[in-house]
Every structure is written in C-alpha cells, then in structure tokens.
Design a protein around this motif. Structure first.
Motif, PDB file in Angstrom:
ATOM      1  N   ASN A   1       0.696  -0.780  -0.254  1.00  0.00           N
ATOM      2  CA  ASN A   1       0.509  -0.167   0.173  1.00  0.00           C
ATOM      3  C   ASN A   1       1.327   0.949   0.008  1.00  0.00           C
ATOM      4  OD1 ASN A   1      -1.859   1.275   2.661  1.00  0.00           O
ATOM      5  ND2 ASN A   1      -2.355   2.021   0.346  1.00  0.00           N
ATOM      6  N   VAL A   2       0.309   2.170  -1.348  1.00  0.00           N
ATOM      7  CA  VAL A   2       1.714   3.623  -1.146  1.00  0.00           C
ATOM      8  C   VAL A   2       0.348   4.691  -1.294  1.00  0.00           C
ATOM      9  CG1 VAL A   2       3.154   4.667  -2.400  1.00  0.00           C
ATOM     10  CG2 VAL A   2       3.321   2.384  -2.598  1.00  0.00           C
ATOM     11  N   ALA A   3       0.844   5.253  -0.221  1.00  0.00           N
ATOM     12  CA  ALA A   3      -0.158   6.412  -0.473  1.00  0.00           C
ATOM     13  C   ALA A   3       0.849   8.054  -0.171  1.00  0.00           C
ATOM     14  CB  ALA A   3      -1.021   6.687   0.892  1.00  0.00           C
ATOM     15  N   THR A   4       0.367   9.119  -0.805  1.00  0.00           N
ATOM     16  CA  THR A   4       1.403  10.056  -1.371  1.00  0.00           C
ATOM     17  C   THR A   4       0.260  11.618  -0.821  1.00  0.00           C
ATOM     18  OG1 THR A   4       0.307  10.273  -3.944  1.00  0.00           O
ATOM     19  CG2 THR A   4       2.794   9.666  -2.788  1.00  0.00           C
ATOM     20  N   TYR A   5       0.754  12.173   0.064  1.00  0.00           N
ATOM     21  CA  TYR A   5       0.126  13.341   0.767  1.00  0.00           C
ATOM     22  C   TYR A   5       0.586  14.741   0.423  1.00  0.00           C
ATOM     23  CZ  TYR A   5      -0.993   8.954   3.483  1.00  0.00           C
ATOM     24  OH  TYR A   5      -1.309   7.916   3.524  1.00  0.00           O
ATOM     25  N   GLY A   6      -0.311  15.039   0.488  1.00  0.00           N
ATOM     26  CA  GLY A   6       0.260  16.740  -0.254  1.00  0.00           C
ATOM     27  C   GLY A   6      -0.762  17.176  -1.659  1.00  0.00           C
ATOM     28  N   PRO A   7      -0.525  18.296  -1.735  1.00  0.00           N
ATOM     29  CA  PRO A   7      -0.453  18.583  -3.816  1.00  0.00           C
ATOM     30  C   PRO A   7      -0.470  17.224  -4.792  1.00  0.00           C
ATOM     31  CG  PRO A   7       0.475  20.456  -2.510  1.00  0.00           C
ATOM     32  CD  PRO A   7       1.057  19.473  -2.337  1.00  0.00           C
ATOM     33  N   GLY A   8      -1.498  17.262  -5.245  1.00  0.00           N
ATOM     34  CA  GLY A   8      -1.420  15.706  -6.063  1.00  0.00           C
ATOM     35  C   GLY A   8      -1.226  14.749  -5.582  1.00  0.00           C
ATOM     36  N   GLY A   9      -1.491  14.497  -4.178  1.00  0.00           N
ATOM     37  CA  GLY A   9      -1.573  12.919  -3.328  1.00  0.00           C
ATOM     38  C   GLY A   9      -2.470  11.631  -3.284  1.00  0.00           C
ATOM     39  N   ARG A  10      -2.334  10.521  -3.978  1.00  0.00           N
ATOM     40  CA  ARG A  10      -2.829   9.909  -4.598  1.00  0.00           C
ATOM     41  C   ARG A  10      -2.959   8.398  -3.596  1.00  0.00           C
ATOM     42  NH1 ARG A  10       0.366   9.337  -9.843  1.00  0.00           N
ATOM     43  NH2 ARG A  10       2.362  10.053  -8.739  1.00  0.00           N
ATOM     44  N   PHE A  11      -3.703   7.187  -3.893  1.00  0.00           N
ATOM     45  CA  PHE A  11      -3.600   6.424  -2.827  1.00  0.00           C
ATOM     46  C   PHE A  11      -3.755   5.261  -3.552  1.00  0.00           C
ATOM     47  CE2 PHE A  11      -5.938   3.229  -0.138  1.00  0.00           C
ATOM     48  CZ  PHE A  11      -6.021   3.902   0.709  1.00  0.00           C
TER      49      PHE A  11
ATOM     50  N   ARG B   1      -0.430   6.703 -13.064  1.00  0.00           N
ATOM     51  CA  ARG B   1       0.748   5.439 -12.002  1.00  0.00           C
ATOM     52  C   ARG B   1       0.969   5.421 -11.051  1.00  0.00           C
ATOM     53  NH1 ARG B   1       2.086   0.431 -13.101  1.00  0.00           N
ATOM     54  NH2 ARG B   1       0.483   0.410 -15.736  1.00  0.00           N
ATOM     55  N   VAL B   2       1.149   4.732  -9.751  1.00  0.00           N
ATOM     56  CA  VAL B   2       2.319   5.602  -9.568  1.00  0.00           C
ATOM     57  C   VAL B   2       3.828   4.900  -9.032  1.00  0.00           C
ATOM     58  CG1 VAL B   2       2.965   6.188  -7.090  1.00  0.00           C
ATOM     59  CG2 VAL B   2       0.711   6.513  -7.922  1.00  0.00           C
ATOM     60  N   ARG B   3       4.730   5.104  -9.697  1.00  0.00           N
ATOM     61  CA  ARG B   3       6.108   4.534  -9.680  1.00  0.00           C
ATOM     62  C   ARG B   3       7.097   5.349  -9.469  1.00  0.00           C
ATOM     63  NH1 ARG B   3       6.016   2.008 -15.541  1.00  0.00           N
ATOM     64  NH2 ARG B   3       5.551   4.235 -16.532  1.00  0.00           N
ATOM     65  N   GLY B   4       8.946   4.241  -8.630  1.00  0.00           N
ATOM     66  CA  GLY B   4       9.484   5.430  -8.632  1.00  0.00           C
ATOM     67  C   GLY B   4       9.999   4.346  -7.100  1.00  0.00           C
ATOM     68  N   GLN B   5      11.043   5.190  -6.794  1.00  0.00           N
ATOM     69  CA  GLN B   5      11.856   4.921  -5.422  1.00  0.00           C
ATOM     70  C   GLN B   5      11.794   5.372  -4.387  1.00  0.00           C
ATOM     71  OE1 GLN B   5      16.060   3.987  -5.887  1.00  0.00           O
ATOM     72  NE2 GLN B   5      15.320   1.727  -6.105  1.00  0.00           N
TER      73      GLN B   5
ATOM     74  N   ASP C   1      11.447   9.641  -4.930  1.00  0.00           N
ATOM     75  CA  ASP C   1      11.965   9.910  -6.061  1.00  0.00           C
ATOM     76  C   ASP C   1      10.516   9.215  -6.690  1.00  0.00           C
ATOM     77  OD1 ASP C   1      12.732  10.779  -8.400  1.00  0.00           O
ATOM     78  OD2 ASP C   1      15.002   9.355  -8.556  1.00  0.00           O
ATOM     79  N   LEU C   2       9.638   9.647  -7.057  1.00  0.00           N
ATOM     80  CA  LEU C   2       8.720   9.461  -7.773  1.00  0.00           C
ATOM     81  C   LEU C   2       8.357  10.197  -9.375  1.00  0.00           C
ATOM     82  CD1 LEU C   2       5.823   9.195  -4.909  1.00  0.00           C
ATOM     83  CD2 LEU C   2       7.162   7.284  -6.094  1.00  0.00           C
ATOM     84  N   GLU C   3       7.432   9.474  -9.938  1.00  0.00           N
ATOM     85  CA  GLU C   3       7.736   9.681 -12.054  1.00  0.00           C
ATOM     86  C   GLU C   3       6.007  11.138 -10.725  1.00  0.00           C
ATOM     87  OE1 GLU C   3       7.692   6.699 -14.673  1.00  0.00           O
ATOM     88  OE2 GLU C   3       9.653   5.939 -13.577  1.00  0.00           O
ATOM     89  N   ALA C   4       6.718  12.030 -11.354  1.00  0.00           N
ATOM     90  CA  ALA C   4       5.619  13.327 -10.909  1.00  0.00           C
ATOM     91  C   ALA C   4       6.557  14.291 -10.936  1.00  0.00           C
ATOM     92  CB  ALA C   4       4.171  12.447  -9.728  1.00  0.00           C
TER      93      ALA C   4
END
Length: 290
Positions: free
Chosen positions: A38-48, A94-98, A133-136
């Motif tokens: 499970n990957v979640a990003t928070y803030g502007p442009g955040g995704r789940f 797509r949520v991709r990166g390291q 380091d995500l591709e966004a």
C-alpha cells in the motif's frame, strides 16, 4: 514527512491485508493469498494505492519482500522501496518510482499489544532519513521518517475497539505512543522513548488528551501536557473508521510534531464498511495477468 512539512508518504507491506474487504470476506484463512504493498502520498497531487493481490504475486527472501510489480529490499544499510502501482479513484494514475528509508539506528524492541501476544509491535527504526523519487512533478524530496511493523494472529477488531498511535521526533530521538482499548475491557497505555542510538525505555507520558475529530468524525486523542490541546497540522488519510494525520502536541515540556493514527474498530467491524472499502481496494487474484 518532507523537510518543508507539506508532503508526506506512507508505504505498508501486508501479508494478510488487515484492511482488505476481500481478505475479510475470504474468512482470513489464507494470508498469503491477500498480500499488498500500500502506497499513499499526501500533499498537492497526493494519491492512494492498495491492490489486494493473490499468492502468485508474493515472493519473499531473507532481504526482499515483493508483491506484484512493487518490492521492498533491505540492502544492509537502508530499506529500498520500488513502487509501481495504480492509484484508486478519484486520481486513477500510475504511481512509480523509488523511496529509500535510511535508519539512524536499528532497535531490538518488541512489544506485545495484548496480554496473550496475539498482536505485537516491532519498531525497527523509530527515526530515519527518507528520500522520495517518484515519477510525478514535485515528488522528489527528502525528509524524516521511520520504519516499524505489526504482527498479529487475530483480526484487529476481535481484540480492540479503539486505538491510537503516534510517533513524535524529539530533540534526543523519538517518542512513540501506543494507546488502545481492548475488547476485554483492559487498556494499553504505552509510551516508549528512543535515543539516537536506538536504545529504548518506557517513559511516563502526560495523560490522554482529546482533540478535534476527523472529517469522518473519528474520535482522536493523544498524549499532551496539562492545559495543552493537540492540533492537526496536516491531514493525510481520512476514512470512516481511520484517521492518519500530522499532529502537534507537547510532551513533558517539549513541543513535538509527528504522525498520528486513530482507528475505530467498532466502525471497521460494521458490514457496511466492507463494500465501501472495495471501491478503494481492488482485488487482483492472478499475477502476472493470464
């Protein structure tokens, strides 16, 4: 959390995905058949992202945990997380990166959360550096993080009705708060301090103090000095039964800001919740695709 304080990320690896409706509907008899990163990003442009995957997607070694297209690898110094997932609605993408989590120190702490040990908390690295380091656009940043784990042999809602957890960086390291109300009527009231070398000890913490409920009206509380009211400074995840946010409070005279979670297991146990979760947690049984 990012150094600027406006972005954050969480990554959770599951074998037996405790918040998956598909795992609950299966009777929770085959944890490996319901795995997830499970990957979640928070803030502007955040995704789940939280895709429940079958056992064909799961591969483990002594140092690597792989679920489908994503993986976590311990290289001896850091946890390297390679992400390749699809975000759920409303931002399907797509949520991709390291993501690299480098502990300041590792601990040997293991704390049972119930008297019979059906649930155990393992804080591997209560203080760490994180590099994202995500591709966004805008999702390349550094900050402060942590790395822990929970293990259990029973469903959370079987043993708990409510719990809160918080991890607060301090001038000397970090303090973790674990408070819970168990189904048997007892409570867990634990505060653990960690220094920069990973040494840990139980500490006296100020009393549980309520603060503003989440948008879904989940009850929230954490520890705070008398005449201090904790406050949310960044909303992260808001669900009918769960809240994750960045909270500022005061512990024994020190103002601290860290990640806080509140979990209402009575709400989670409701059969009405599972169909709602299925919208956000898709099921992919086969891997790779036939």
């Amino acid at each position: 959390m990012s150094d600027c304080g406006i972005k954050a990320v969480s990554v959770i690896g599951f074998i037996g995905s405790v918040f998956s409706p598909w795992y609950a509907w299966s009777g929770r008899k085959d944890p490996a058949n319901h795995c997830c990163i499970n990957v979640a990003t928070y803030g502007p442009g955040g995704r789940f992202t939280m895709t429940d995957r079958g056992r064909e997607a799961l591969k483990t070694t002594a140092n690597t945990f792989t679920v489908g297209p994503s993986s976590m690898h311990w290289n001896g110094d850091a946890l390297v997380i390679n992400v390749n997932e699809i975000a759920s609605p409303p931002l399907i993408s797509r949520v991709r990166g390291q993501i690299i989590v480098t502990p300041h120190a590792l601990t040997s702490v293991e704390m049972p959360l119930t008297e019979d040990g059906t649930h155990v908390w393992r804080p591997f690295a209560p203080s760490a550096d994180i590099k994202v380091d995500l591709e966004a656009k805008g999702w390349q940043w550094s900050g402060h993080g942590y790395f822990d784990a929970n293990f259990g042999t029973r469903a959370l809602e079987q043993d708990f009705s409510f719990w809160t957890w918080g991890r607060y960086p301090t001038r000397d390291g970090a303090t973790c708060i674990y408070d819970a109300t168990r189904r048997d009527g007892t409570t867990l009231d634990a505060a653990v301090a960690f220094d920069r070398d990973g040494r840990a000890w139980m500490v006296d913490a100020p009393p549980r103090t309520p603060f503003r409920r989440s948008l879904w009206q989940v009850r929230r509380e954490t520890r705070a000095d008398p005449e201090t009211t904790p406050r949310q400074v960044l909303n992260m995840l808001d669900a009918p039964f769960y809240s994750r946010s960045v909270v500022q409070t005061q512990l024994n005279g020190e103002i601290v800001t860290g990640v806080h979670e509140a979990l209402d297991l009575n709400r989670f146990a409701s059969p009405l919740i599972k169909p709602m979760l299925a919208v956000r947690v898709p099921r992919r049984r086969d891997w790779p695709a036939p």
